[in-house]
Design a protein around this motif. Structure first.
Motif, PDB file in Angstrom:
ATOM      1  N   LEU A   1     -25.565  -2.866  38.347  1.00 15.15           N
ATOM      2  CA  LEU A   1     -26.078  -3.867  37.147  1.00 15.15           C
ATOM      3  C   LEU A   1     -26.850  -5.276  37.549  1.00 15.15           C
ATOM      4  CD1 LEU A   1     -23.091  -5.879  35.936  1.00 15.15           C
ATOM      5  CD2 LEU A   1     -22.906  -4.640  37.496  1.00 15.15           C
ATOM      6  N   THR A   2     -27.655  -5.494  37.131  1.00 17.15           N
ATOM      7  CA  THR A   2     -28.471  -6.755  37.175  1.00 17.15           C
ATOM      8  C   THR A   2     -27.506  -7.680  36.844  1.00 17.15           C
ATOM      9  OG1 THR A   2     -30.341  -5.852  38.485  1.00 17.15           O
ATOM     10  CG2 THR A   2     -30.960  -8.368  37.716  1.00 17.15           C
ATOM     11  N   ILE A   3     -27.163  -9.220  37.521  1.00 16.30           N
ATOM     12  CA  ILE A   3     -25.840  -9.745  36.417  1.00 16.30           C
ATOM     13  C   ILE A   3     -26.872 -10.940  36.453  1.00 16.30           C
ATOM     14  CG2 ILE A   3     -23.937  -8.848  38.224  1.00 16.30           C
ATOM     15  CD1 ILE A   3     -24.138 -11.130  40.070  1.00 16.30           C
ATOM     16  N   SER A   4     -26.259 -11.943  34.816  1.00 20.45           N
ATOM     17  CA  SER A   4     -27.415 -12.669  34.601  1.00 20.45           C
ATOM     18  C   SER A   4     -27.185 -13.562  35.607  1.00 20.45           C
ATOM     19  CB  SER A   4     -26.284 -13.280  33.422  1.00 20.45           C
ATOM     20  OG  SER A   4     -25.033 -14.249  33.129  1.00 20.45           O
ATOM     21  N   ASP A   5     -27.976 -14.909  35.011  1.00 22.10           N
ATOM     22  CA  ASP A   5     -28.879 -15.678  36.489  1.00 22.10           C
ATOM     23  C   ASP A   5     -27.436 -16.977  35.687  1.00 22.10           C
ATOM     24  OD1 ASP A   5     -31.028 -15.300  36.059  1.00 22.10           O
ATOM     25  OD2 ASP A   5     -31.709 -16.905  34.209  1.00 22.10           O
ATOM     26  N   ALA A   6     -26.494 -16.522  35.351  1.00 20.50           N
ATOM     27  CA  ALA A   6     -25.279 -18.052  35.367  1.00 20.50           C
ATOM     28  C   ALA A   6     -24.690 -17.412  35.918  1.00 20.50           C
ATOM     29  CB  ALA A   6     -24.496 -17.934  33.879  1.00 20.50           C
ATOM     30  N   GLN A   7     -23.924 -16.257  35.488  1.00 18.98           N
ATOM     31  CA  GLN A   7     -23.102 -15.213  36.811  1.00 18.98           C
ATOM     32  C   GLN A   7     -23.855 -15.048  38.606  1.00 18.98           C
ATOM     33  OE1 GLN A   7     -23.397 -11.484  35.047  1.00 18.98           O
ATOM     34  NE2 GLN A   7     -21.468 -11.445  33.599  1.00 18.98           N
ATOM     35  N   THR A   8     -25.546 -15.036  38.513  1.00 22.25           N
ATOM     36  CA  THR A   8     -25.956 -15.417  39.647  1.00 22.25           C
ATOM     37  C   THR A   8     -25.375 -16.375  40.871  1.00 22.25           C
ATOM     38  OG1 THR A   8     -26.946 -13.101  39.477  1.00 22.25           O
ATOM     39  CG2 THR A   8     -28.139 -14.934  40.844  1.00 22.25           C
ATOM     40  N   CYS A   9     -25.543 -17.493  39.665  1.00 23.19           N
ATOM     41  CA  CYS A   9     -25.651 -18.860  40.230  1.00 23.19           C
ATOM     42  C   CYS A   9     -23.794 -19.268  40.884  1.00 23.19           C
ATOM     43  CB  CYS A   9     -25.802 -20.351  39.597  1.00 23.19           C
ATOM     44  SG  CYS A   9     -27.323 -19.934  39.078  1.00 23.19           S
ATOM     45  N   GLU A  10     -22.996 -18.424  39.683  1.00 26.60           N
ATOM     46  CA  GLU A  10     -21.240 -19.022  40.241  1.00 26.60           C
ATOM     47  C   GLU A  10     -21.273 -17.896  41.370  1.00 26.60           C
ATOM     48  OE1 GLU A  10     -17.570 -18.105  37.940  1.00 26.60           O
ATOM     49  OE2 GLU A  10     -19.405 -16.951  37.325  1.00 26.60           O
ATOM     50  N   LEU A  11     -21.439 -16.823  42.194  1.00 25.98           N
ATOM     51  CA  LEU A  11     -21.774 -15.852  43.045  1.00 25.98           C
ATOM     52  C   LEU A  11     -21.719 -16.113  44.169  1.00 25.98           C
ATOM     53  CD1 LEU A  11     -20.141 -13.208  44.288  1.00 25.98           C
ATOM     54  CD2 LEU A  11     -22.468 -11.791  43.901  1.00 25.98           C
ATOM     55  N   LEU A  12     -23.403 -16.436  44.024  1.00 26.44           N
ATOM     56  CA  LEU A  12     -24.011 -17.703  45.437  1.00 26.44           C
ATOM     57  C   LEU A  12     -23.350 -19.240  45.674  1.00 26.44           C
ATOM     58  CD1 LEU A  12     -28.072 -17.027  44.657  1.00 26.44           C
ATOM     59  CD2 LEU A  12     -26.468 -16.054  45.888  1.00 26.44           C
ATOM     60  N   ALA A  13     -23.497 -20.074  44.138  1.00 24.37           N
ATOM     61  CA  ALA A  13     -22.417 -21.172  44.602  1.00 24.37           C
ATOM     62  C   ALA A  13     -20.734 -21.119  45.881  1.00 24.37           C
ATOM     63  CB  ALA A  13     -22.101 -21.679  43.604  1.00 24.37           C
ATOM     64  N   LYS A  14     -20.549 -19.310  45.531  1.00 25.03           N
ATOM     65  CA  LYS A  14     -19.039 -19.285  46.714  1.00 25.03           C
ATOM     66  C   LYS A  14     -19.699 -19.103  47.734  1.00 25.03           C
ATOM     67  CE  LYS A  14     -16.744 -17.377  42.349  1.00 25.03           C
ATOM     68  NZ  LYS A  14     -15.260 -18.555  42.215  1.00 25.03           N
ATOM     69  N   TYR A  15     -20.581 -18.996  47.766  1.00 24.41           N
ATOM     70  CA  TYR A  15     -21.573 -18.359  49.158  1.00 24.41           C
ATOM     71  C   TYR A  15     -21.858 -19.890  50.267  1.00 24.41           C
ATOM     72  CZ  TYR A  15     -19.439 -14.375  50.813  1.00 24.41           C
ATOM     73  OH  TYR A  15     -18.210 -13.235  50.995  1.00 24.41           O
ATOM     74  N   GLY A  16     -22.555 -20.814  49.048  1.00 23.73           N
ATOM     75  CA  GLY A  16     -22.694 -22.824  49.381  1.00 23.73           C
ATOM     76  C   GLY A  16     -23.918 -22.473  49.456  1.00 23.73           C
ATOM     77  N   ILE A  17     -24.472 -21.056  48.603  1.00 28.83           N
ATOM     78  CA  ILE A  17     -25.994 -21.464  47.720  1.00 28.83           C
ATOM     79  C   ILE A  17     -26.291 -21.975  46.841  1.00 28.83           C
ATOM     80  CG2 ILE A  17     -27.726 -19.290  47.727  1.00 28.83           C
ATOM     81  CD1 ILE A  17     -26.150 -17.982  50.240  1.00 28.83           C
ATOM     82  N   ARG A  18     -26.882 -23.562  46.812  1.00 30.13           N
ATOM     83  CA  ARG A  18     -26.851 -23.814  45.598  1.00 30.13           C
ATOM     84  C   ARG A  18     -28.295 -23.105  44.322  1.00 30.13           C
ATOM     85  NH1 ARG A  18     -21.977 -24.424  45.006  1.00 30.13           N
ATOM     86  NH2 ARG A  18     -20.839 -25.602  46.707  1.00 30.13           N
ATOM     87  N   VAL A  19     -28.111 -22.961  43.976  1.00 28.50           N
ATOM     88  CA  VAL A  19     -29.549 -22.499  42.494  1.00 28.50           C
ATOM     89  C   VAL A  19     -30.209 -23.793  41.685  1.00 28.50           C
ATOM     90  CG1 VAL A  19     -31.169 -20.987  41.028  1.00 28.50           C
ATOM     91  CG2 VAL A  19     -29.152 -19.904  43.142  1.00 28.50           C
ATOM     92  N   ARG A  20     -31.079 -23.385  41.360  1.00 29.28           N
ATOM     93  CA  ARG A  20     -31.602 -25.495  41.204  1.00 29.28           C
ATOM     94  C   ARG A  20     -31.344 -24.560  39.336  1.00 29.28           C
ATOM     95  NH1 ARG A  20     -33.081 -29.835  42.891  1.00 29.28           N
ATOM     96  NH2 ARG A  20     -34.458 -31.006  42.176  1.00 29.28           N
ATOM     97  N   ARG A  21     -31.089 -25.559  38.804  1.00 23.94           N
ATOM     98  CA  ARG A  21     -30.672 -25.505  37.417  1.00 23.94           C
ATOM     99  C   ARG A  21     -31.865 -25.225  36.825  1.00 23.94           C
ATOM    100  NH1 ARG A  21     -26.368 -29.172  33.560  1.00 23.94           N
ATOM    101  NH2 ARG A  21     -26.593 -27.899  31.693  1.00 23.94           N
TER     102      ARG A  21
END
Length: 962
Positions: free
Chosen positions: A736-756
């Motif tokens: 599955l391709t996860i939602s934008d919110a889930q993507t931001c949450e997962l990437l944040a756990k590796y210190g990758i911030r997605v501009r809101r």
């Protein structure tokens, strides 16, 4: 052996545990689960074991197995009780079993995660690495069944079995109680365990190829009674090459009273040969091959070269015939080159084997050659052998393998052999397909660190007969990954030989600085231009004029080599007219002696219509190498200023002493007194310069590979939190391709911030989003056909207030349709910079790949993307950013402000860590990533999750499935 992601039912036969393995001595065995049908085999096996080995297994005299024992050792549930056997010829040669235990060592079921393990190996097969291979496989099975530790009790005198456990590389505990050594092994794979496994794999596979290339005796099966035919020709080739081992001619149609053919002992069946036969060359029709293989296996033949055609290259029926052939050969412990092979050659003085269809033995030399196609093999041998008219040969062949359909032995196996072969300094390979790119890349990286590996890679279309796993990566991406591993990637056979001849007898250049000298100004300028085109740094050509004598060439070359500002020298030569024109031999000797005076830098010659010069350059010196060097030393002047030559270095250039020489392509395997300096000559400047450029790039890779970098640790990475989130998301479905919110949450756990970014289904929603984010903002259409396509006008930037935002919203709606079709979002403006794209993908054949390039249609059109295998080190991240052709845009091109490449490199490293730590993350796209003068901003991201694909490179050693 593959391990399944889903546990099998308790009594289902686990066919995926079956595997063929190469043992330490180069032979093969099959590992499979033991079943109730194996009772007789088990009893027969036990009868062949010595009393001492039985005592070591059961701690007491145990002459025979009881019926209860046989039942226990053949009835398994394949979960809590598992037994595996290693077989050769269908008979057991070793067994291993585990029983799950709980507290106090009592039999148990899950969730107990410990098991007791025990081995038994026939004495005749001890020392072949059978127990080590079984331990790898039983450990993989145990991990699949939820077992995390093995316990084993061993008598102190059983040193061989203790060594099997202690050498495996697993984390272990050791204690001594009641006269018994107790070992506990943590089955979680460690770096050391993987290193041990790879080392054993290399030794075993190298030995298996060595048995094929250096046999003590050879039988040619299918020798015709009349002259001509494949079998008779190969027999003649082996005999005429000077093979000194026992040679036999075999054909079941021979008359019973026939004792020899062409002076070679003749037999009707290989079983009739009184002595051992190490290698059988099979040249009979395909329908007769199975019987031949059985006869060879029963006679103890170690390997086969199958020249016979009619296999997978001929269609589905042939493919099944090929599979049966490999299975039958492996059952007897034999390896196969072929079928549909051209043959093998070994020019070593103590072997002299030409078991091929090549009518002449190649000159001995230091180049190892591999080709899958017989036609390509012929072309490679002839190109390397030919003198004049093209590239002249400067060395010969050590070993040659043409694997045909490569149903068993492949390029990976031969690489394992060449890695440590002292007679091979350069490896040339023509690969129509790469059956296991992940393994090939690993082996290539290790080989390239020791000796040059030059490869022509097919376009990806597999010929009939080649079983290859599918890859979704473009051909260019695979090529880039090979270059990352140190492979010298060329496009044609001509370039393959060009590079090989340079690398075989010339040192590696220390850098890109090139001196050019010769007797033709125009040819020098052409060479200069080609150097610039290849990214080299040439000095202004030195024109010696058409009246130059051999002494002039010698003087100029000596000065250029002694000049510290030069890393290599290209000599250009055209025929001179007149009585004073130098002879080919004189000029060749002048160049050789000058090169011998300063042996640390490569020298190449570009010749025009000087076939004699090329031949003279490639010929051995008329005097002993020492005398040549002595003569060269006498003639070599000290550094001096030469018009246009650049002169010597101001710090006093001098010829390098042996201890000061830079590393050579041959890795200095042979003493200089045993390896005369041979200079390669090329008929065109572009061919010489292309070969030199490849050597320069390879030398740079070698220097960088000595310090490969590291995978950084980041304190803010939440690996466990990411694992929990991924597990929760995968519970909702596979792939599955996860939602934008889930993507931001997962990437944040590796210190990758997605501009809101906030959705804006109406103008009012857009205004509300802008107030939340703060002006200025961007308005973007995210519909699939407009996403990341700023060139289509689906993006409005720098909207400073509500009026501008509403006007932009209206414009987008008028241009592209209703808001529900546009899917607009509002995002806060990021600092201006360079738009880039970061992607990862997990390819089933090559593994996880990280890709980087600039955003936009131009980069996509030009395919300007660089790639690295994951995990990426800090040095690789740095090189990845600089590998694209448009990289200057990141570093202040034409006066622009340089951007924050360290921040970009950190982002690449964090993405690499995410994918490496969590193989369930099968695809990541960050687009665009705006790299500003300070910082890198991720404006869009997508992540796809799926159950991780099987990783055969981390499992136990196995041979490719038939």
């Amino acid at each position: 052996m593959r391990t399944s992601a889903e546990p099998q039912s308790r009594y289902e036969y686990p066919a995926h545990w079956e595997a063929d393995v190469v043992l330490r001595d180069g032979g093969t065995a099959r590992i499979r689960p033991i079943t109730v049908d194996d009772a007789d085999r088990l009893v027969h096996f036990y009868e062949q074991v010595s009393d001492e080995s039985k005592y070591y297994r059961f701690f007491a005299p145990y002459p025979r197995l009881s019926a209860k024992d046989v039942h226990r050792f053949t009835h398994h549930d394949f979960v809590d009780r598992v037994g595996l056997a290693a077989t050769v010829g269908g008979e057991f040669i070793a067994t291993v079993r585990y029983d799950r235990i709980g507290a106090g060592g009592a039999p148990a079921s899950g969730p107990a995660d410990e098991a007791e393990v025990a081995f038994l190996v026939q004495d005749a097969h001890q020392g072949r690495g059978v127990a080590s291979a079984l331990l790898e496989h039983i450990a993989a099975v145990a991990r699949e069944r939820g077992i995390r530790r093995f316990a084993a009790e061993v008598l102190p005198a059983n040193n061989k079995m203790i060594k099997v456990f202690t050498d495996a590389g697993y984390t272990q505990k050791r204690s001594f109680e009641d006269g018994v050594v107790r070992l506990e092994l943590d089955l979680e794979p460690t770096d050391r365990a993987l290193a041990v496994q790879y080392a054993r794999e290399q030794r075993a596979e190298a030995r298996s190829v060595q048995r094929l290339l250096a046999p003590g005796s050879v039988a040619v099966i299918g020798v015709g009674r009349a002259p001509g035919g494949v079998g008779r020709s190969v027999l003649a080739n082996i005999r005429d090459a000077g093979y000194e081992g026992p040679l036999y001619a075999v054909n079941k149609a021979f008359p019973e009273d026939l004792t020899e053919v062409d002076g070679v002992a003749a037999y009707r069946c290989v079983r009739d040969v009184e002595g051992p036969v190490d290698l059988a060359v099979v040249a009979v029709p395909a329908e007769y091959v199975p019987a031949v293989v059985a006869e060879c296996g029963e006679h103890g033949v170690q390997g086969l070269v199958v020249l016979s055609a009619g296999y997978a290259e001929s269609g589905p029926e042939g493919k099944e015939r090929q599979r049966a052939l490999v299975q039958k050969a492996r059952a007897y412990g034999m390896r196969i080159i072929g079928p549909n092979a051209f043959g093998v050659i070994n020019t070593a003085a103590d072997v002299r084997l030409n078991a091929s269809l090549a009518p002449e033995m190649p000159r001995p030399g230091r180049i190892g050659m591999f080709a899958q196609s017989g036609a390509i093999g012929i072309a490679l041998l002839s190109r390397l052998h030919r003198r004049g008219g093209g590239v002249t040969g400067t060395t010969g062949v050590s070993t040659f393998v043409s694997a045909g359909n490569r149903a068993d032995v492949s390029g990976n196996d031969v690489l394992q052999y060449w890695y440590e072969d002292p007679d091979t300094d350069v490896v040339l390979m023509y690969l129509e397909t790469i059956g296991n790119p992940r393994k090939f890349t690993r082996l290539a990286r290790r080989t390239a660190a020791a000796k040059p590996l030059v490869v022509v890679q097919g376009t990806g279309t597999a010929p009939q007969g080649h079983a290859v796993r599918a890859t979704r990566l473009p051909h260019a991406t695979v090529s880039a990954l090979l270059r990352q591993a140190g492979v010298i990637r060329v496009d044609t056979i001509t370039e393959l030989v060009d590079a090989g001849l340079l690398l075989a007898r010339q040192p590696l250049p220390a850098g890109p600085r090139v001196a050019i000298l010769g007797n033709s100004e125009s040819l020098g300028v052409l060479t200069y231009d080609r150097c610039l085109a290849e990214g080299l740094r040439p000095a202004r050509p030195l024109d010696l004029t058409t009246g130059a004598t051999p002494e002039d060439f010698h003087r100029a070359l000596s000065a250029a080599l002694a000049d510290d500002t030069n890393d290599s020298v290209v000599v250009t030569a055209i025929p001179a007219i007149g009585e004073a024109s130098p002879g080919d031999a004189e000029l060749a000797e002048a160049l050789r002696s000058a090169a011998a005076g300063v042996p640390g830098k490569p020298v190449l010659v570009v010749h025009v219509e000087l076939g004699g010069l090329a031949e003279a350059l490639s010929a051995a010196a008329s005097t002993a190498p020492a005398a040549v060097r002595a003569a060269g030393a006498e003639r070599a002047p000290g550094p001096e200023k030469t018009p246009g030559g650049g002169g010597g270095a101001g710090d006093g250039a001098h010829p390098l002493r042996p201890a000061e020489r830079p590393p050579t392509a041959a890795a200095d395997r042979a003493p200089a007194s045993e390896a005369p300096r041979l200079i390669p000559a090329y008929p065109a400047a572009e061919r010489a310069v292309r070969a030199l450029a490849e050597a320069v790039r390879y030398g740079q890779w070698r220097r960088e590979a000595a310090e490969p970098g590291r995978v950084p640790e980041y304190e803010d990475i939440d690996e466990k939190g990411a694992a929990r989130l991924i597990g929760e998301l995968l519970e909702r479905g596979e792939g599955l391709t996860i939602s934008d919110a889930q993507t931001c949450e997962l990437l944040a756990k590796y210190g990758i911030r997605v501009r809101r970014a906030l959705p804006a289904p109406t103008p009012d929603d857009a205004v509300a989003a802008a107030r939340t984010l703060g002006y200025p903002v961007a308005l973007k259409a995210t519909a699939p056909h407009l996403r990341h396509r700023a060139d289509l006008g689906g993006v409005r930037l720098d909207l400073a207030d509500e009026e501008q935002l509403r006007r932009a919203y209206t414009e987008l709606s008028e241009l592209f349709g209703k808001p529900e079709e546009l899917r607009p979002v509002v995002q806060g403006m990021a600092p201006r910079g360079v738009d880039t794209v970061v992607r990862t993908v997990i390819d089933p054949a090559a593994g996880a790949v990280l890709s980087f390039g600039l955003a936009g249609a131009a980069s996509q059109l030009l395919d300007d993307t660089a790639h690295r295998l994951i995990p990426v080190t800090d040095r690789e991240a740095t090189s990845l950013v600089r590998a694209i052709r448009t990289a200057p845009l990141l570093f202040g091109w034409r006066g622009s402000t340089p951007v924050d490449t360290p921040a970009l490199e950190e982002l690449l490293l964090r993405v690499s860590r995410l994918v490496d730590d969590h193989p369930e993350v099968v695809a990541v796209t960050l687009e665009p990533v705006v790299v500003a003068p300070h910082g890198a901003n991720v404006l869009g991201a997508t992540v796809r999750l799926a159950p991780p694909p099987a990783r055969d490179d981390h499992g136990p050693r196995t041979m490719p499935a038939c």
